[in-house]
Design an enzyme around this catalytic site. Structure first.
Site, PDB file in Angstrom:
ATOM      1  N   ASP A 319       1.024  -1.221  -0.058  1.00 25.87           N
ATOM      2  CA  ASP A 319      -0.002   0.010   0.063  1.00 25.87           C
ATOM      3  C   ASP A 319       0.867   1.213   0.022  1.00 25.87           C
ATOM      4  O   ASP A 319       1.789   1.141   0.664  1.00 25.87           O
ATOM      5  CB  ASP A 319      -0.889   0.202   1.064  1.00 25.87           C
ATOM      6  CG  ASP A 319      -2.295  -0.896   1.110  1.00 25.87           C
ATOM      7  OD1 ASP A 319      -2.452  -0.981  -0.047  1.00 25.87           O
ATOM      8  OD2 ASP A 319      -2.384  -1.558   2.048  1.00 25.87           O
ATOM      9  N   ALA A 392     -12.929  22.478   7.341  1.00 22.62           N
ATOM     10  CA  ALA A 392     -13.244  21.747   6.207  1.00 22.62           C
ATOM     11  C   ALA A 392     -14.042  22.761   5.369  1.00 22.62           C
ATOM     12  O   ALA A 392     -14.116  22.539   4.147  1.00 22.62           O
ATOM     13  CB  ALA A 392     -13.798  20.470   6.521  1.00 22.62           C
TER      14      ALA A 392
END
Lengths: 709, 554
Positions: A319, A392
């Site tokens: 990964d 965000a």
């Protein structure tokens, strides 16, 4: 390991320092362990236990026979030989006992964690009535509730709530971990302790078969089954033993014909010296030690087969995040627009990031410091500063500095957000800025814009280039793997462009971009269809099918129980880079077996030169056999001393090689050719020469014994 | 020209010839065994035996075919020998006794050609031609078929089929052995080997006595005797007889014939597995051992100490003057290392060490280069063993030519390396323990006598067939036990090899990487040679010590 939380529970094992790349660190071995394991070694003399190792079983039978002979017809020679034959068997058992002993200590600590707990079972759903039952009475599917201070009574998944859990009993890692319902962090392990909050756990394993139970069985070696290659090697050793049995048994009629009948003791001594006792004695210790080396790395292999397969792996699926790159993107450079100096941009970038606690934000401050010498500034230095933290929603962070009544607003953030901010304040966004942003995106990086509004109005200063940072030393690691014939494939959810950029930088052989679990599975099957063995790591439930399909599937301990069930190894540290070490340990295990087998067989040559002349070219023996004395090239003192020296050497070499068997032979990533040349040189030629020297030296001592020399 | 120079020239010529021939010939054999087409005569044969030449056989069926065919051969030959007096061209010889007929039938079907009878005094022309010569062809073809089946095991992927025995058998005979035999016969006849169907001549010798001189179809049998690594002589004196091997030229031709198929099969193997280098590695291992043995043998025979030997310029006893010591040494090593067993000199008369070399040559398992086919499959089994140990040392579970060597494969390999030594040692031990059988030993009560018995069983179980001489082996006991040794040494090993071929053929192919053990490099060849020598050496060292070593070190 960055924790400050101290847990009351003793840690099972202190996590070791990560070993230097490319070297599998040696296991610990102390001579004291030999003494400590002696009782276990003696217990293993039980013929039912010995029968598992055909080579040593033959030695034990031989020892019994010589003992009978020595009792019936005592002599110094008979007794010395008998004692050393027994010692040969005991040394072999000692090797195994020492290897097992190291696992036992760990199992004891694990057992402490597995104290009989009382479970708070819920009757009638998550909001049902609570009853207290012994942990051993739990069934799969039961719901139990655990609150701060409770020991989780069995393996399961969190179905309700969030809690911090101390898993040090299993991982040796004292930092608490968060376990919550849903998602990939829902698995909890029996024997671990809830530190805060309340969770409801659905039990997924029967008592007695929990992770901790299996772990105990594994490290103790109770669940140890012979691996396929070990079985194959055992077959070879058994057949060599049978061949030598034939050679020795049929020697007697030949000897009688030649008027040189041999005593049973001498024939047994010859047999024991010839059969591959060295490798026969150390074989199971090598296997146990291999598993143990994994345990020391905090990796649990569910079967020895998986460890062997690790040595054979030809494709590694890695990964990207966490394995090849550091977990997060980092600022790599500041690109200033025309008319803006680098220093100006760096200063603004740093200011705007001071209040950004995300790893990306920290990396900007670090880059400003390392590349532009801007040290971090405290709030006081800036006069009146009002920080705008990153959210965000705004996708921006920054600071408003009021200096002598003039407000200077600095912002940095996603390109679209910053562009909007500038436009809102009447500034214009130059075309160059858009080009830079697109360029960085195309190269696989993430662009962040830096803008400022002051007396001169709102304007864009430049771009921060964030990119994945490949861990240090990865390229060398992959080069090593390539030399070992192992192909590395990087798996990432990034788009192909980004993926390629990182793949090139890290030096992996191939990459799989925008990878879905299905893609991963297809890749594994494709590689396997070509006859390759594939290793991978995973943690999510959606990784489970691929983990099960891979030949070596390493599940992260933080992962779901489905992933842990599917894989054949669990990494307690949840460190995907460890896959490379696992491969090395697998290879080292196989090399150790091969090297000691070669050594053991090569040893026989010298033993013949000691024993055959001693048997036949004796004073007063048949004249026809006297020429065989020319084979006594070591000039051993007497026939008795020659035979005893060979037997003693044969026994001592086992003890001498126990540390090597436990530690594994030195392993460096080399091509097959170089590795073979090296090991053949050391263990093949060494195995030919060493006994000549050893037997001669022992003979010098033995010949001092009255009645022998 | 001194004998040494002659010996070197002879050896160089032989090696040059083999080097020139092995490539085209090896490739030709590869084509024979992989071609899809059948010739018309071959179709007739398939029809006659009821075989479907286009169907593949799994190993079990292949083995059953081998065993059925060999059993048929064994019984057929036994019948011919027992009914000899009823057959044409019997030259008036009586039928063979049951035990000797069993021994002879087992011997020729097992490609051993151990002879406990004297050819010219026991068997007529019909049995020579229809029985023994036929077996010389087919038993050789069986060996080659099994070798090719094993090679197919390496090549085929996830298929249990390893070829068709009947096709392999027929093609081996028709396309390989027959054409060479015809050419070879012409060459030998042209060089002085006899070929006729005449009745025995009785001649009066110089001293006035009478001697019966038997002629016969000698050249035709001589060629296939060498070519098929059979070794059963038309005459008792075998290739030492001037009718079989009249001069130095025929001697060289015969050695060439002995070695040509065994030394070409590695090329066939390389071609079939698609890597010439793999073939050369096997060839290199075979050649190295053979060459070292030739040099050692020639040296010990030329330079052995002793007044008589020094005067004669070498150990000339038991060797033909027209062939010389080097020619005899070369022949002796070639015949014992190929499971041929033809002899042009008396191995019993070799020096102690020389005798040991002939025995050790056989004990290596007839794989350097070994019998036709059996040499290749034997060496491939040893290669698997070498791969197993060496492969572990590169940190992978062992694989050879892309096939994994697991427990199942090792079980078969282990049994293969066990069966022949166990047979030899047990039978030698038992024979020496029986007082009656000891009486057959000529040089009894000496290391040389031990060698006589050890040699007999070594020769039998390894399907060599040469005799040390000295041992009177035509007793019921030796006929039966050596007969059994030959059958065990041939057919148990074949069964194991075919089972191995079947297992390998079922596997998938593991691709080669840098991490794979390179089995075509000199390092591996060296390992293979080491494994062959050490494993055999360790097994037989005690027995050899009491026989040839005790004698040779004196």
């Amino acid at each position: 390991m960055s924790t400050t939380v101290q847990t009351p529970q003793t840690t099972a094992q202190a996590p070791e320092q990560p070993p230097a790349p490319g070297r599998v660190a040696a296991g610990l071995f102390e001579p004291r362990q030999l003494l400590k394991s002696l009782p276990d070694a003696l217990r293993k003399l039980d013929p039912r236990v010995m029968a598992k190792s055909p080579v040593m079983f033959v030695v034990e039978i031989g020892s019994v026979l010589t003992t009978i002979m020595a009792v019936k017809d005592p002599s110094t020679f008979a007794w010395i030989t008998t004692v050393w034959l027994w010692l040969t068997v005991i040394f072999a058992n000692l090797a195994e006992a020492v290897a097992e002993g190291r696992g036992k200590a760990q199992a004891d600590t694990l057992r402490k964690a597995k104290t009989d707990t009382v479970a708070r079972r819920l009757v009638g759903g998550t909001s049902g009535r609570e009853e207290r039952v012994p942990g051993t009475d739990l069934k799969v599917g039961d719901l139990v509730v655990c609150e701060a201070g409770d020991i989780i009574p069995g393996d399961g998944d969190v179905v309700e709530g969030v809690a911090s859990v101390d898993e040090s009993a299993i991982t040796g890692e004292s930092a608490p971990v968060i376990r919550e319902s849903g998602g990939d962090r829902s698995a909890v392990t029996g024997g671990t302790k809830v530190l805060s909050d309340r969770i409801v756990v659905k039990i997924t394993t029967k008592p007695g078969e929990t992770f901790i139970d299996r772990m105990i069985a594994l490290v103790e070696g109770a669940a140890r089954q012979k691996t396929p290659n070990e079985i194959a090697l055992n077959i070879l050793l058994a057949s060599l033993t049978i061949i030598f049995l034939f050679a020795v048994v049929t020697l007697q009629p030949l000897a009688i014909y030649s008027h040189a009948e041999q005593s049973i003791i001498v024939l047994i001594a010859l047999l024991v010296c010839l059969i591959p006792t060295t490798i026969g004695a150390l074989l199971s210790a090598i296997g146990i030690a291999g598993m143990d080396r994994l345990v020391q790395r905090n990796v649990l292999a569910m079967s020895g087969r998986a460890v062997e397969a690790a040595g054979d792996v030809s494709t590694l699926l890695l990964d990207k995040t966490g394995t090849i790159t550091l977990g997060n993107r980092q600022a790599a450079e500041f690109v200033a627009l025309d008319g803006v100096t680098q220093a100006e941009l760096a200063d603004a970038a740093q200011l705007s990031s001071l209040a950004d606690e995300t790893p990306e934000g920290r990396s900007i401050v670090v880059l400003a410091k390392t590349a532009y010498g801007l040290r971090e500034r405290d709030e006081g230095e800036l006069g009146h500063a009002e920080f705008v933290p990153f959210t965000a929603q705004t996708r921006m962070s920054g600071v408003d500095v009021t200096n002598a009544g003039v407000v200077r607003r600095v912002r940095k953030g996603a390109a679209s957000a910053v562009n909007a901010w500038v436009a809102e304040r009447g500034g214009s966004v130059p075309r160059r800025s858009g080009e830079l942003v697109d360029g960085i995106s195309a190269a696989g990086g993430t662009p962040l814009l830096v803008a400022v509004e002051d007396a001169a109005g709102a304007r864009v200063l430049g771009v921060i280039h964030l990119k994945d940072v490949v861990k240090e030393g990865m390229r060398e690691r992959f080069d090593e793997l390539r030399r070992m014939g192992i192909k590395t494939v990087m798996i990432t959810g990034d788009n192909p462009l980004t993926a390629k950029a990182i793949a090139d930088e890290a030096g992996v052989d191939d990459f799989l971009a925008e990878a879905t679990p299905e893609d991963k599975m297809a890749l594994i099957k494709r590689e396997q269809a070509g006859g390759k063995l594939v290793a991978m790591t995973g943690d999510g439930t959606n990784d489970a099918p691929a983990l099960a399909q891979a030949d070596v599937g390493v599940a992260m301990n933080t992962g779901t129980s489905a992933a842990k069930e599917a894989g054949n190894m669990v990494d307690l540290d949840s460190n995907p880079t460890k896959l490379i070490e696992i491969v090395e340990i697998g290879k080292q295990l196989l090399i150790t077996r091969g090297a000691l087998t070669t050594f053991s067989i090569a040893n026989d040559v010298a033993k013949y030169f000691a024993i055959i002349p001693a048997m036949f070219a004796v004073a007063g023996g048949p004249a026809g056999l006297a020429p065989l004395d020319k084979l006594n090239i070591m000039h051993l003192a007497t026939p008795e001393s020659a035979i005893i020296s060979a037997v003693v050497f044969n026994a001592l070499i086992i003890v001498a090689l126990i540390p090597l068997a436990l530690r594994g032979v030195r392993y460096r990533p080399l091509s097959a050719d170089k590795m073979l040349a090296r090991n053949l040189g050391i263990y093949g030629l060494g195995g030919l020469v060493a006994p000549f020297v050893g037997i001669k030296l022992i003979d010098l001592l033995v010949s001092l014994i009255p009645g022998i020399g | 020209m001194s004998p040494t120079v002659a010996g070197i020239l002879q050896l160089s010529l032989l090696v040059a010839l083999l080097a020139a021939v092995h490539r085209p010939f090896g490739d030709y054999m590869a084509k024979v065994y992989s071609s899809e087409k059948h010739t018309r005569p071959e179709r007739w044969i398939y029809k006659a035996v009821g075989a479907d030449p286009d169907s593949g056989q799994r190993w079990g069926i292949y083995l059953r075919s081998v065993l059925a065919f060999s059993m048929f051969s064994l019984l057929g030959l036994y019948a011919l020998l027992r009914l000899q007096d009823k057959l044409p061209w019997s030259l008036g010889f009586a039928p063979m006794k049951a035990d000797q007929a069993f021994n002879t039938a087992a011997s020729f079907t097992a490609n051993t050609n151990w002879q406990s009878y004297s050819g010219e005094q026991a068997v007529g022309h019909f049995v020579q031609m229809a029985g023994l010569t036929v077996q010389n062809f087919v038993s050789a073809a069986v060996g080659m078929a099994v070798a090719v089946a094993l090679v197919r095991g390496f090549v085929r992927v996830r298929s249990g089929e390893i070829g068709n025995f009947w096709v392999d058998l027929v093609r081996g005979c028709v396309r390989i052995l027959l054409p060479i035999a015809v050419v070879g016969t012409i060459v030998l006849v042209a060089s002085g080997t006899i070929q006729n169907l005449a009745d025995p001549h009785t001649v009066t010798t110089l001293s006035g006595g009478h001697q019966t001189v038997t002629g016969g179809p000698v050249a035709s049998q001589e060629v296939v005797k060498e070519l098929g690594t059979n070794g059963g002589g038309f005459y008792n004196a075998n290739s030492a007889h001037p009718f079989e091997n009249p001069n130095a030229f025929t001697n060289l031709v015969e050695i060439f014939l002995i070695l040509v198929i065994p030394f070409s099969l590695p090329r066939t193997f390389g071609t079939l597995v698609g890597s010439a280098k793999q073939g050369y590695a096997i060839l290199a291992a075979m050649f190295t051992i053979w060459f070292v043995f030739v040099v050692l043998m020639t040296w010990t025979e030329m330079h052995h100490n002793g007044t008589a030997l020094e005067i004669a310029g070498g150990a000339t006893e038991g060797k033909e003057q027209r062939i010389g010591v080097p020619g005899s040494s070369l022949f002796a090593v070639s015949t014992t290392m190929t499971s041929t067993g033809a002899v042009n000199s008396f191995h019993s008369s070799f020096t102690g060490l020389g005798g040991g070399i002939t025995m050790l040559g056989m004990m290596l398992g007839e794989i350097t280069p070994g019998g036709v086919g059996s040499g290749l499959y034997g060496m491939l089994v040893m290669a698997i063993l070498a791969v197993f140990v060496a492969g572990l040392m590169v940190g992978r579970t062992p694989e050879y030519l892309g096939k994994k060597i697991g427990a199942g494969e090792m079980k078969l390999v282990a049994m293969y390396i066990l069966v022949v030594p166990a047979t030899i040692l047990t039978m030698t031990g038992v024979a020496l323990a029986l007082p009656g059988e000891r009486a057959s030993i000529l040089n009894s009560d000496s290391p040389h006598g031990l060698s006589e018995v050890l040699y007999a069983y070594t020769s039998g179980a390894n399907n060599n067939g040469s005799a040390f001489a000295g041992l009177s082996a035509n007793t019921e006991y030796y006929n039966v036990t050596i007969g059994l040794a030959m059958l065990i040494g041939r057919f148990v090993t074949i069964a194991l090899v075919l089972a191995l071929a079947g297992r390998l053929a079922e596997q998938r192919q593991v691709p080669e990487t840098v991490g794979t053990l390179k089995t075509h490099k000199p390092l591996f060849v060296g390992t293979l040679v080491g494994v062959v020598v050490i494993v055999t050496g360790l097994t037989f060292f005690p027995a050899l010590a009491l026989g040839p070593l005790a004698e040779g070190l004196a």
